[in-house]
Design an enzyme around this catalytic site. Structure first.
Site, PDB file in Angstrom:
ATOM      1  N   LYS A 147       0.712  -1.117  -0.085  1.00  0.00           N
ATOM      2  CA  LYS A 147       0.032   0.035  -0.065  1.00  0.00           C
ATOM      3  C   LYS A 147       0.932   1.277  -0.015  1.00  0.00           C
ATOM      4  O   LYS A 147       1.911   1.099   0.800  1.00  0.00           O
ATOM      5  CB  LYS A 147      -0.951  -0.025   1.212  1.00  0.00           C
ATOM      6  CG  LYS A 147      -1.759   1.007   1.479  1.00  0.00           C
ATOM      7  CD  LYS A 147      -2.909   1.211   2.469  1.00  0.00           C
ATOM      8  CE  LYS A 147      -3.784   2.022   2.558  1.00  0.00           C
ATOM      9  NZ  LYS A 147      -4.798   2.106   3.913  1.00  0.00           N
ATOM     10  N   SER A 160      -9.754   1.958   2.746  1.00  0.00           N
ATOM     11  CA  SER A 160      -8.796   2.696   1.691  1.00  0.00           C
ATOM     12  C   SER A 160      -7.617   1.925   1.142  1.00  0.00           C
ATOM     13  O   SER A 160      -7.134   2.350   0.350  1.00  0.00           O
ATOM     14  CB  SER A 160      -7.970   3.780   2.702  1.00  0.00           C
ATOM     15  OG  SER A 160      -7.150   2.981   3.581  1.00  0.00           O
ATOM     16  N   SER A 207      -9.918  -0.525   6.928  1.00  0.00           N
ATOM     17  CA  SER A 207      -9.377  -0.408   5.551  1.00  0.00           C
ATOM     18  C   SER A 207      -8.692  -1.624   5.198  1.00  0.00           C
ATOM     19  O   SER A 207      -8.176  -1.567   4.045  1.00  0.00           O
ATOM     20  CB  SER A 207      -8.427   0.943   5.539  1.00  0.00           C
ATOM     21  OG  SER A 207      -9.433   1.890   5.328  1.00  0.00           O
TER      22      SER A 207
HETATM   23  N1  GLN Z   1     -13.199   4.353   6.159  1.00  0.00           N
HETATM   24  C1  GLN Z   1     -12.764   4.727   7.317  1.00  0.00           C
HETATM   25  C2  GLN Z   1     -12.308   6.381   7.041  1.00  0.00           C
HETATM   26  O1  GLN Z   1     -12.673   6.792   6.005  1.00  0.00           O
HETATM   27  C3  GLN Z   1     -11.607   4.018   7.454  1.00  0.00           C
HETATM   28  C4  GLN Z   1     -10.170   4.223   6.890  1.00  0.00           C
HETATM   29  C5  GLN Z   1      -9.127   3.450   7.339  1.00  0.00           C
HETATM   30  O2  GLN Z   1      -9.301   2.298   7.888  1.00  0.00           O
HETATM   31  N2  GLN Z   1      -7.837   3.808   6.827  1.00  0.00           N
HETATM   32  O3  GLN Z   1     -11.750   6.937   7.792  1.00  0.00           O
END
Ligand code: GLN
Length: 491
Positions: free
Chosen positions: A82, A157, A181
């Site tokens: 990532k 994400s 995420s």
């Molecule tokens: N969807 C969540 C957010 O927008 C989690 C994102 C994540 O785990 N990085 O913050």
């Protein structure tokens, strides 16, 4: 192409490692195969950076290690990272224009650990900007398409990671999970992913979003692969990450086949309420039935503050983000505005140009909830409820060994469907946020298919340091079902 290499991409990490050790195939051949697939799949938008020369040099080094008998369980197997993990040999952008073209002077601990184990880095994977999002539509560079249906999001994400694994562009990927995420994109793309206990994997070199929540984890097709990867990436990093836990790395593969006879699986009623779509519910229920067949007992439990996890997370995460992202001021890292009148103007223009809408929204919310007069009303209250959410889990773990439920209320939605409505995105995080706020390990396991033939994930949540138990449960389900083996059409 030889008959072996034509189906190399269908092999799991464990199978590839065995073939490499047996010298049935070389690391260079495997790497070339996955690099070719990855370059050819440009339309998916999964990758943000390649460095084929460096990648092939790692593959050659892996072959030399294999020839010398100096192998780890992962030597020669490709992985992609990532783009939130900083790397010396690939640019590191966190999906943001702010860091376009940025090269770190060091490798993050997680990437370094995989390098040391002899894995080969294929490239860097697309993600929501600074990991803020649930659909990968917040990447400043391009969206990622879901390999199961190109008109849908892959989740976020870590959307690039999930899509790349599902499309067989890489056998494994790293992800990070702040509020879901790893688990949510794994569910949406039909792969397996685990977020370990907070502090288990080093955050050193992981571009920070919300430091009290951010945690790295592996994404692959099977629980067996995730166990191998997690064993390699965890462990103390006390000098470089102040929240790293002083607990030695474990061999998560050792208990994969343990019996789960008599295991008490808690079913939180709040995870099965109105918001859960019927197709996801049906798949999750069927997976739970499999567990009963394997001898586990389903126990009704309650996590009464589940609903509050959304407002609590969307106060705490932006608060921490507003502080973490203050370092991007045009002086030290990445983008700097071209035309400005004085220092203040330079800061303003740099940040206005470099950050996308969602990041700006969170910086503003975060600054607001931390400001004098609102700190007590929002941030402090959120911290108190966060503690209560963690306590609710401890109450629940008096009645059960592991908790199971859906990862997300629906299958992956259509690109654009929620992109103009941030709150609709936030609400879809309801089932992943509680474990994140409590710092507990959680994982997503393929559990069937729902609307539009899209994958559904089963979420398993355990108590602190119960990663081995979660992987054991996931592995047992994968021995009894074939959801993790199915792949998108044409792949
Ligand atoms: N969807 C969540 C957010 O927008 C989690 C994102 C994540 O785990 N990085 O913050």
């Amino acid at each position: 192409m030889s008959p072996i290499s034509s189906n190399l991409h269908d092999l799991t990490v464990a199978q590839l490692a065995a073939k490499l050790r047996a010298k049935d195939v070389s690391a260079v051949e495997v790497t070339q195969h996955f690099l070719a697939r990855s370059h050819a799949a440009d339309n998916l938008g999964a990758y943000l950076a390649f460095n084929d020369e460096f990648t092939l040099s790692q593959a050659k080094a892996a072959d030399a290690r294999i020839a010398a008998g100096d192998v780890s369980p992962l030597t020669g197997v490709p992985i992609a990272h990532k783009d939130i993990f900083v790397t010396k040999n690939f640019s590191s952008t966190a999906g943001s224009k702010m860091l376009a073209g940025y090269y770190s002077s060091f490798d993050s601990t997680v990437v370094n650990k995989f390098d040391c184990s002899g894995m080969v880095s294929l490239g860097k994977l697309n993600c929501d900007e600074f990991a803020m999002g649930s659909g990968n539509e917040n990447s400043a560079f391009k969206p990622v398409l879901n390999p199961w249906d190109h008109s849908r999001i892959p989740g976020g994400s870590s959307g690039g990671s999930a899509a790349a694994v599902a499309a067989r562009l890489t056998p494994a990927a790293t992800g990070t999970d702040t509020g879901g995420s790893i688990r949510q994109p794994a569910a949406f793309c039909g792969i397996t992913g685990i977020k370990p206990t907070y502090g288990r994997a080093s955050r050193y070199g992981m571009i920070a979003f919300a430091s009290s929540l951010d945690q790295a984890g592996p994404m692959a097709r099977t629980a067996e692969d995730c166990a191998l990867l997690l064993s390699a990436m965890c462990g103390p990093d006390l000098d470089r990450d102040s929240t790293s836990l002083d607990v030695p790395a474990e061999d998560y593969s050792r208990s994969l086949n343990d019996s789960i006879e008599g295991l008490r699986v808690g079913i939180p009623k709040e995870f099965f309420g109105e918001g859960l779509s019927a197709d996801v519910r049906a798949a999750v229920d069927a997976a739970l039935k499999e567990y009963e067949k394997l001898g586990a007992k389903l126990v009704p439990i309650s996590l009464p503050r589940t609903e509050l996890s959304i407002p609590v997370y969307y106060i705490i995460a932006p608060a921490e983000a507003s502080s973490n992202l203050s370092r991007f001021d045009g002086v030290k890292f990445g983008h700097r505005a071209q035309n400005y009148t004085d220092l203040n103007d330079m800061y303003k223009k740099t940040r206005a140009e470099g950050f996308g809408d969602e990041v700006k929204r969170r910086i503003m919310i975060g600054t607001y909830v931390l400001s004098h007069g609102y700190y007590d009303a929002y941030y402090l209250q959120a911290q108190k409820i966060r503690r209560m959410i963690a306590d609710d889990f401890q109450q629940a773990f008096k009645q059960c060994d592991v908790i199971a439920g859906p990862v997300a209320p629906t299958v992956a939605w259509k690109l654009g469907e929620k992109s103009s409505d941030p709150v609709a995105n936030y609400l879809a995080d309801i089932f992943t946020l509680p474990a994140s706020l409590a710092g507990l390990p959680g994982m997503s396991v393929p559990a069937g298919f729902g609307e539009g033939g899209m994958p559904v994930g089963l979420q398993l949540i355990g108590n602190y340091f119960s990663e081995a138990k979660l992987l054991n449960m996931a592995h047992r389900l994968q021995q009894a079902t074939d959801f993790h083996v199915r792949k998108p059409e044409g792949i």
